[in-house]
Design an enzyme around this catalytic site. Structure first.
Site, PDB file in Angstrom:
ATOM      1  CB  SER A   1      36.769 -19.474 -41.210  1.00  0.00           C
ATOM      2  OG  SER A   1      36.440 -19.376 -40.041  1.00  0.00           O
TER       3      SER A   1
ATOM      4  CG  ASP B   1      38.995 -17.557 -45.277  1.00  0.00           C
ATOM      5  OD1 ASP B   1      39.385 -17.405 -46.639  1.00  0.00           O
ATOM      6  OD2 ASP B   1      39.617 -17.554 -44.282  1.00  0.00           O
TER       7      ASP B   1
ATOM      8  CD  GLU C   1      41.721 -22.972 -51.894  1.00  0.00           C
ATOM      9  OE1 GLU C   1      41.266 -22.115 -51.397  1.00  0.00           O
ATOM     10  OE2 GLU C   1      42.231 -23.904 -51.513  1.00  0.00           O
TER      11      GLU C   1
ATOM     12  CG  ASN D   1      42.775 -16.321 -39.227  1.00  0.00           C
ATOM     13  OD1 ASN D   1      42.706 -15.687 -38.234  1.00  0.00           O
ATOM     14  ND2 ASN D   1      42.338 -17.779 -39.292  1.00  0.00           N
ATOM     15  CB  THR D   2      48.177 -17.887 -37.915  1.00  0.00           C
ATOM     16  OG1 THR D   2      47.306 -18.719 -38.800  1.00  0.00           O
ATOM     17  CG2 THR D   2      48.963 -18.541 -37.043  1.00  0.00           C
TER      18      THR D   2
HETATM   19  P1  13P Z   1      47.193 -17.848 -42.058  1.00  0.00           P
HETATM   20  O1  13P Z   1      46.412 -18.257 -40.910  1.00  0.00           O
HETATM   21  O2  13P Z   1      48.437 -18.629 -42.646  1.00  0.00           O
HETATM   22  O3  13P Z   1      47.512 -16.405 -42.056  1.00  0.00           O
HETATM   23  O4  13P Z   1      46.186 -18.069 -43.274  1.00  0.00           O
HETATM   24  C1  13P Z   1      45.103 -17.059 -43.596  1.00  0.00           C
HETATM   25  C2  13P Z   1      44.280 -17.656 -44.845  1.00  0.00           C
HETATM   26  O5  13P Z   1      44.660 -18.072 -45.889  1.00  0.00           O
HETATM   27  C3  13P Z   1      42.654 -17.552 -44.459  1.00  0.00           C
HETATM   28  O6  13P Z   1      42.026 -18.101 -45.562  1.00  0.00           O
END
Ligand code: 13P
Length: 287
Positions: A49, A84, A135, A231-232
């Site tokens: 990101s 991202d 997007e 990510n999370t």
């Molecule tokens: P999460 O953090 O919910 O997994 O999402 C990741 C994401 O979509 C990065 O663009």
């Protein structure tokens, strides 16, 4: 060598599996993801990101780190380094720095402006052999303190953007970044189905991969999702393992304070999470 995400996603769409995009935050993250992809013989996309880019000292530092690891860890599976949720300027900066893939997130612009800016970037990426994600319909969740509900994209707008020649398309289908709230309505498969019907072979991208139940992931893949962003979940796995290490007092034993020891359980936890996701997404053995 870094590769564009085009070939791996075309194969994924045809083979009805998805390639994981795992966001990186530092050296440990990157190393864990690359080693797991190699071990499982899976293609992989490293997501960065703009915020993580700044944190890691800028895009050039990241390109240097990732290219160095590909060589020195003998990574031979296809790896794309992808911006991202990029801004227009962020995408240009990443292309310049040596990324092999970028996302331009124009979902917050009126559709005409999203089309105009995406068109310009598609042209630049085509010239350089870089893949580009666009997007439509913004992904909800908490970003910079603002919590949004997951929007559902308009399938006709998706077709407009897909026809510009993007490599892959992220369409909002009720998904959100971060943990899902208790009362989350789930993914809108109706929207996904309509988007896929309008966009044909276009690989579709599912953001907010953290916490989506396995059956929903599988159904989304069956309806054309070929790239899933996580990510999370890696952050939570890292946090939990690190907390355990410290709560067990391991940092106080011997040289347990050494970052190579202190960060090791977190790095292993990221590997386990990435492995679980690659198995669920069906990308194991597809390199
Ligand atoms: P999460 O953090 O919910 O997994 O999402 C990741 C994401 O979509 C990065 O663009």
């Amino acid at each position: 060598m870094l590769v564009s995400a085009k070939e791996m996603l075309t194969k994924a769409k045809a083979g009805k599996y998805a390639v994981g995009q795992f966001n990186i935050n530092n050296l440990e993250w990157t190393k864990s993801i690359l080693l797991t992809a190699q071990e499982l013989n899976s293609p992989v996309i490293l997501g960065v990101s703009e915020g993580a880019g700044k944190y890691m000292c800028g895009y050039k530092t990241i390109v240097g780190m990732v290219n160095g690891m590909l060589e020195e860890l003998n990574i031979t599976v296809p790896v794309a380094l992808h911006l991202d949720h990029g801004s227009y300027d962020g995408a240009l900066a990443c292309i310049e720095a040596g990324f092999s893939s970028v996302m331009f997130d124009g979902s917050h612009y009126p559709i005409d402006e999203n089309v105009a800016k995406t068109t310009e970037l598609v042209k630049i990426c085509e010239e350089k052999g870089i893949s580009i994600e666009a997007e439509v319909g913004s992904i909800g969740g908490e970003e910079d303190g603002v919590v949004g509900a997951g929007e559902c994209a308009d399938p006709d707008e998706c077709k407009m953007i897909a026809d510009l020649g993007v490599t892959m398309l992220a369409a909002g289908i009720g998904n959100i970044h971060g943990k899902y709230p208790e009362n989350w309505a789930g993914l809108s498969f109706e929207t996904l189905d309509a988007v896929q019907q309008k966009t044909g072979d276009m690989p579709l991208v599912l953001h907010g991969g953290t916490g989506i139940p396995a059956e929903m992931i599988q159904k989304a893949i069956s309806l054309g999702v070929s790239k899933i962003n996580v990510n999370t979940e890696c952050q939570l796995a890292f946090q939990e393992a690190t907390r355990k290490y410290i709560e067990a007092g391991k940092d106080l034993e011997g040289k347990g304070f050494d970052p190579r020891k202190l960060l090791a359980p977190g790095a292993e936890a990221i590997k386990a999470t990435v492995k679980e996701k690659m198995e669920l997404f069906g990308s194991v053995g597809k390199a």
